[in-house]
Design an enzyme around this catalytic site. Sequence first.
Site, PDB file in Angstrom:
ATOM      1  N   ASN A 185       3.793  -9.534 -10.315  1.00 28.68           N
ATOM      2  CA  ASN A 185       5.049  -9.186  -9.791  1.00 28.68           C
ATOM      3  C   ASN A 185       6.128  -8.569 -10.687  1.00 28.68           C
ATOM      4  O   ASN A 185       6.586  -7.655 -10.275  1.00 28.68           O
ATOM      5  CB  ASN A 185       5.610 -10.397  -9.191  1.00 28.68           C
ATOM      6  CG  ASN A 185       4.851 -10.991  -7.944  1.00 28.68           C
ATOM      7  OD1 ASN A 185       4.486 -10.113  -7.217  1.00 28.68           O
ATOM      8  ND2 ASN A 185       4.763 -12.235  -7.971  1.00 28.68           N
ATOM      9  N   ASP A 191      -3.067  -5.253   2.748  1.00 27.01           N
ATOM     10  CA  ASP A 191      -1.982  -4.623   1.772  1.00 27.01           C
ATOM     11  C   ASP A 191      -2.709  -4.155   0.349  1.00 27.01           C
ATOM     12  O   ASP A 191      -2.000  -3.596  -0.191  1.00 27.01           O
ATOM     13  CB  ASP A 191      -1.054  -5.797   1.339  1.00 27.01           C
ATOM     14  CG  ASP A 191      -1.513  -7.117   0.472  1.00 27.01           C
ATOM     15  OD1 ASP A 191      -2.846  -7.019   0.189  1.00 27.01           O
ATOM     16  OD2 ASP A 191      -0.978  -8.329   0.582  1.00 27.01           O
ATOM     17  N   HIS A 233      -3.840  -8.373  -2.195  1.00 27.09           N
ATOM     18  CA  HIS A 233      -4.468  -9.927  -2.418  1.00 27.09           C
ATOM     19  C   HIS A 233      -5.837  -9.938  -1.780  1.00 27.09           C
ATOM     20  O   HIS A 233      -6.300  -9.304  -0.705  1.00 27.09           O
ATOM     21  CB  HIS A 233      -3.363 -10.537  -1.370  1.00 27.09           C
ATOM     22  CG  HIS A 233      -1.880 -10.655  -1.902  1.00 27.09           C
ATOM     23  ND1 HIS A 233      -1.130  -9.814  -1.471  1.00 27.09           N
ATOM     24  CD2 HIS A 233      -1.343 -11.428  -2.830  1.00 27.09           C
ATOM     25  CE1 HIS A 233       0.040  -9.891  -2.073  1.00 27.09           C
ATOM     26  NE2 HIS A 233      -0.063 -11.110  -2.813  1.00 27.09           N
ATOM     27  N   GLY A 264       5.200 -14.183  -4.715  1.00 27.54           N
ATOM     28  CA  GLY A 264       6.633 -13.692  -5.155  1.00 27.54           C
ATOM     29  C   GLY A 264       6.950 -14.118  -6.587  1.00 27.54           C
ATOM     30  O   GLY A 264       8.022 -13.486  -7.228  1.00 27.54           O
ATOM     31  N   SER A 273       1.142 -15.597  -6.002  1.00 28.75           N
ATOM     32  CA  SER A 273       0.518 -15.223  -4.577  1.00 28.75           C
ATOM     33  C   SER A 273      -0.993 -15.337  -4.812  1.00 28.75           C
ATOM     34  O   SER A 273      -1.788 -15.612  -3.766  1.00 28.75           O
ATOM     35  CB  SER A 273       1.002 -14.060  -3.861  1.00 28.75           C
ATOM     36  OG  SER A 273       0.771 -12.938  -4.597  1.00 28.75           O
TER      37      SER A 273
END
Length: 202
Positions: free
Chosen positions: A94, A177, A180, A66, A29
């Site tokens: 991840n 979040d 990012h 992801g 991402s």
Amino acid sequence: MPASEATVTEEIVDTEEVAEKVILFFGDSLTAGYGLELEEAFPALIQNRLDSLGLDYTVINSGLSGETTAGGRNRLSWVLSQKVDVFVLELGANDGLRGIPLVETRKNLQAIIDVVKDKNSATKIVLAGMQIPPNMGPEYTTEFRKIFPELAEENQIALIPFLLEGVAGIPELNLEDGIHPTSKGHQIVRENVWSVLNTMLE
């Protein structure tokens, strides 16, 4: 007729020689520009920099939100169906956030590097270093961080020490979040990438 055939052949060769080189960003991402427009993500910003400098490179954003190193390993052969001159590998975050065993992450990253080299030994590889929050404990966090410089040294490939240097942990440079980057954050990431990438361009 043989003379005209020779002329056609020469034209084909010439066309191939002037074809733009390809820089492929293979990641998750962070590469995909999660939460932003595609043109705000750092690969697009790199393309803008290349264009402004008159460098004939085409950037391909192969980021998938992801994505883990295992997922990347599985989709790699499809991505490498085209000729790639510079391959920027940005995977692992991840894995770390999910607490995947470090040996698995290292093995998958090495496998990806091996496949790229086997496909075309002339492809230049850049590995993006990654760090994670200390949620998984200090030992895991430290060992995770070491994977990237160690792999870069073992494989004699270029390393971006930490992709999110100057961005990670700074609230105003990240989305809500906290993981990012914002569009401004991606501008800083572009510079982190460019500082290594520009030394590899012809």
